[in-house]
Design an enzyme around this catalytic site. Sequence first.
Site, PDB file in Angstrom:
ATOM      1  N   GLY A 138      -7.152  -1.488  -3.865  1.00 53.95           N
ATOM      2  CA  GLY A 138      -8.385  -2.243  -4.032  1.00 53.95           C
ATOM      3  C   GLY A 138      -9.722  -2.337  -4.411  1.00 53.95           C
ATOM      4  N   GLY A 194      -2.896  -5.592  -0.595  1.00 50.79           N
ATOM      5  CA  GLY A 194      -2.478  -4.614  -0.769  1.00 50.79           C
ATOM      6  C   GLY A 194      -3.450  -3.689  -0.774  1.00 50.79           C
ATOM      7  N   SER A 195      -2.525  -2.274  -1.387  1.00 51.29           N
ATOM      8  CA  SER A 195      -2.842  -1.076  -1.048  1.00 51.29           C
ATOM      9  C   SER A 195      -4.688  -0.846  -0.995  1.00 51.29           C
ATOM     10  CB  SER A 195      -2.707   0.255  -1.380  1.00 51.29           C
ATOM     11  OG  SER A 195      -2.912  -0.085  -3.051  1.00 51.29           O
ATOM     12  N   CYS A 219       0.823  -4.415   7.632  1.00 55.56           N
ATOM     13  CA  CYS A 219      -0.285  -4.094   7.431  1.00 55.56           C
ATOM     14  C   CYS A 219      -0.971  -3.878   8.687  1.00 55.56           C
ATOM     15  CB  CYS A 219      -1.198  -5.273   6.137  1.00 55.56           C
ATOM     16  SG  CYS A 219      -1.208  -6.642   7.555  1.00 55.56           S
ATOM     17  N   GLU A 234      -7.765  -7.485   1.645  1.00 58.56           N
ATOM     18  CA  GLU A 234      -7.172  -7.562   2.619  1.00 58.56           C
ATOM     19  C   GLU A 234      -5.804  -6.166   1.742  1.00 58.56           C
ATOM     20  OE1 GLU A 234      -7.317  -9.177   5.531  1.00 58.56           O
ATOM     21  OE2 GLU A 234      -8.367 -10.726   4.418  1.00 58.56           O
TER      22      GLU A 234
HETATM   23  P1  NAD Z   1       0.295  -2.107  -3.852  1.00 54.58           P
HETATM   24  O1  NAD Z   1      -1.528  -1.680  -3.583  1.00 54.58           O
HETATM   25  O2  NAD Z   1       1.026  -1.580  -4.653  1.00 54.58           O
HETATM   26  O3  NAD Z   1       0.275  -3.717  -4.682  1.00 54.58           O
HETATM   27  C1  NAD Z   1       0.198  -4.883  -4.115  1.00 54.58           C
HETATM   28  C2  NAD Z   1      -0.028  -6.108  -5.211  1.00 54.58           C
HETATM   29  O4  NAD Z   1      -1.872  -5.275  -6.270  1.00 54.58           O
HETATM   30  C3  NAD Z   1       0.780  -6.262  -6.614  1.00 54.58           C
HETATM   31  O5  NAD Z   1       0.745  -7.828  -7.005  1.00 54.58           O
HETATM   32  C4  NAD Z   1       0.648  -5.116  -7.410  1.00 54.58           C
HETATM   33  O6  NAD Z   1       0.937  -5.364  -8.897  1.00 54.58           O
HETATM   34  C5  NAD Z   1      -1.147  -5.182  -7.309  1.00 54.58           C
HETATM   35  N1  NAD Z   1      -1.789  -3.959  -8.264  1.00 54.58           N
HETATM   36  C6  NAD Z   1      -1.424  -3.345  -8.331  1.00 54.58           C
HETATM   37  N2  NAD Z   1      -2.587  -2.175  -9.062  1.00 54.58           N
HETATM   38  C7  NAD Z   1      -3.516  -3.411  -9.369  1.00 54.58           C
HETATM   39  C8  NAD Z   1      -4.882  -3.295 -10.450  1.00 54.58           C
HETATM   40  N3  NAD Z   1      -4.843  -2.324 -10.896  1.00 54.58           N
HETATM   41  N4  NAD Z   1      -5.624  -4.413 -10.669  1.00 54.58           N
HETATM   42  C9  NAD Z   1      -4.889  -5.303 -10.292  1.00 54.58           C
HETATM   43  N5  NAD Z   1      -3.896  -5.310  -9.758  1.00 54.58           N
HETATM   44  C10 NAD Z   1      -2.686  -4.676  -8.816  1.00 54.58           C
HETATM   45  O7  NAD Z   1       0.470  -2.793  -2.050  1.00 54.58           O
HETATM   46  P2  NAD Z   1       2.052  -3.078  -1.975  1.00 54.58           P
HETATM   47  O8  NAD Z   1       2.713  -1.997  -1.604  1.00 54.58           O
HETATM   48  O9  NAD Z   1       2.464  -4.326  -2.765  1.00 54.58           O
HETATM   49  O10 NAD Z   1       1.241  -4.224  -0.816  1.00 54.58           O
HETATM   50  C11 NAD Z   1       1.941  -2.785   0.890  1.00 54.58           C
HETATM   51  C12 NAD Z   1       0.496  -2.609   1.287  1.00 54.58           C
HETATM   52  O11 NAD Z   1      -0.913  -3.463   1.310  1.00 54.58           O
HETATM   53  C13 NAD Z   1      -0.434  -1.804   2.131  1.00 54.58           C
HETATM   54  O12 NAD Z   1      -1.140  -1.078   2.273  1.00 54.58           O
HETATM   55  C14 NAD Z   1      -0.478  -2.596   3.426  1.00 54.58           C
HETATM   56  O13 NAD Z   1      -1.055  -2.516   4.162  1.00 54.58           O
HETATM   57  C15 NAD Z   1      -1.561  -3.978   2.335  1.00 54.58           C
HETATM   58  N6  NAD Z   1      -1.185  -5.040   3.006  1.00 54.58           N
HETATM   59  C16 NAD Z   1      -3.033  -5.249   3.814  1.00 54.58           C
HETATM   60  C17 NAD Z   1      -2.192  -6.581   4.416  1.00 54.58           C
HETATM   61  C18 NAD Z   1      -3.431  -7.151   5.224  1.00 54.58           C
HETATM   62  O14 NAD Z   1      -4.199  -8.249   4.577  1.00 54.58           O
HETATM   63  N7  NAD Z   1      -4.909  -6.481   5.445  1.00 54.58           N
HETATM   64  C19 NAD Z   1      -1.344  -7.699   4.241  1.00 54.58           C
HETATM   65  C20 NAD Z   1      -0.394  -7.133   3.385  1.00 54.58           C
HETATM   66  C21 NAD Z   1      -0.244  -5.634   2.270  1.00 54.58           C
END
Ligand code: NAD
Length: 517
Positions: free
Chosen positions: A252, A247-248, A303, A269
Amino acid sequence: MATTANQFGMQEALQQLGIKEINEGTSTGNSWFSNGEILESYSPVDGQLIGKVKTTTKEDYEKVMQSATEAFKTFRMMPAPQRGEIVRQFGQKLREKKDALGKLVSYEMGKSLQEGLGEVQEMIDICDFAVGLSRQLHGFTMHSERPGHRMYDQYHALGIVGIISAFNFPVAVWSWNTALAWIAGDVCVWKPSEKTPLCGVACQNIIAEVLKENNLPEGISCLINGDYKVGEWMTSDVRVPLVSATGSTRMGKIVAQTVAGRLGRSLLELGGNNAIIVTPDADVKMTVIGAVFGAVGTAGQRCTSTRRLIIHESIYDKVRDAIVSAYAQLKIGNPLDQNNHVGPLIDTHAVEMYNKALAKVIAEGGKIIVEGGVLSGEGYESGCYVKPAIAEAEGHFEIVQHETFAPVLYLLKYDGDVDNAIAIQNGVAQGLSSAIMTNNLREAERFLSVAGSDCGIANVNIGTSGAEIGGAFGGEKETGGGRESGSDAWKVYMRRQTNTINYTTSLPLAQGIKFDL
Ligand code: NAD
């Protein structure tokens, strides 16, 4: 369901995947239960409600953890090639349901059907990879310094792997993790994105069938649903030795600190800010294909999406004009219709971020050369369709340093040799994917050298997006440092043990230490 979706066979696809109007969102293998609030999933394609999922409560979560803990005791004892057989069967079911699942990915997330199908293919590929790997979980043997001693290392299953995934790869990221974790002997608990919960339910239905057919204990594959709070239960839970979070970068950083606070392992990731360097020796035609697919594929929500093109001044005008004219050919619309190249953004919040990025690049002195804008009218009722935009900018602009999850491409100019381009490319906080377009061997090798790209992925004459599962996938710096998928990424799902065996009648100590009694 809107007729637009039905026209593409969505109703049948949902039926095939076992999606109901209201789905339980918590599962331990083949039992489903949920006592939480209802999460509604609206399609960004046509704004219609696709289905509802009941979220997981803390009490539900406890049941899941107990079930996973129990299942691990059995599953870890099963020989790895037999676990591989389970993954093989899962891959077979994915082949059978590829079309239906690909459609759901496209409809719930908004990526083109081709990319939705590609995502399911990626799941199948990682299953095949994992099946072979289940006979190759090799450790080293080492020569002991002591006579009559044997020394080696071996890998054991770790325990419960917690998987937190993002909306943009709503099914593939889960299987990159699970396929490897399962052959390693781990059991998995998955919290998908709250923006794509039905994809989670569909995948769980598929693996539940496999578990049932093989009489395997519940808890090998568990699903929990909800927002970040449900994710937090796993990150702070000592019963989860590994949390794999995608995720973001913002998310992370929180996850990494929480997991490190209990000395657990995290596999991160996170966001990227990917660039293609275009040198004077680049093949312009290939550059255009790579850059345009990279920038507008998944509507710029990968991503690995291409966000920056770093072009040498000597061919800048030529490349810019070729890209601008390619953008004029793009068709934006329903991603289930294969005539369209670009689908919607995930939601109206993402549209807001897109608008803000365009306003910001202008405010910082950039020049828009392909106009953006939000589309409205027939076919665009969801309010999530935007025009892919291009801006001429400079690498140091704040907005260029930032990952905007939308189809906004920045053109940056460099002069002099390739080191200047590499400095711009590396001059951001993220380090996921990078590429160079060149026919010049020296430039290509410089880019791949230790003085070159600082990213986890560095490609030559290929764009930034679209990795194969055979390589380790992930990035450096604020991308989090994790590696998933191919190569030896499996090691993170296992614990390493060093064993020394003495088959003599004396007990010599290492380093020649004398201790006589
Ligand atoms: P996001 O960070 O908003 O959410 C991702 C996940 O994390 C969701 O399931 C969310 O519920 C969970 N989450 C959020 N805050 C949390 C916390 N404090 N504790 C535990 N879980 C939590 O991201 P998004 O908008 O769903 O996805 C887009 C982002 O993901 C972009 O930044 C993209 O680059 C990244 N991404 C990276 C990869 C990679 O392999 N590097 C792959 C796919 C997406």
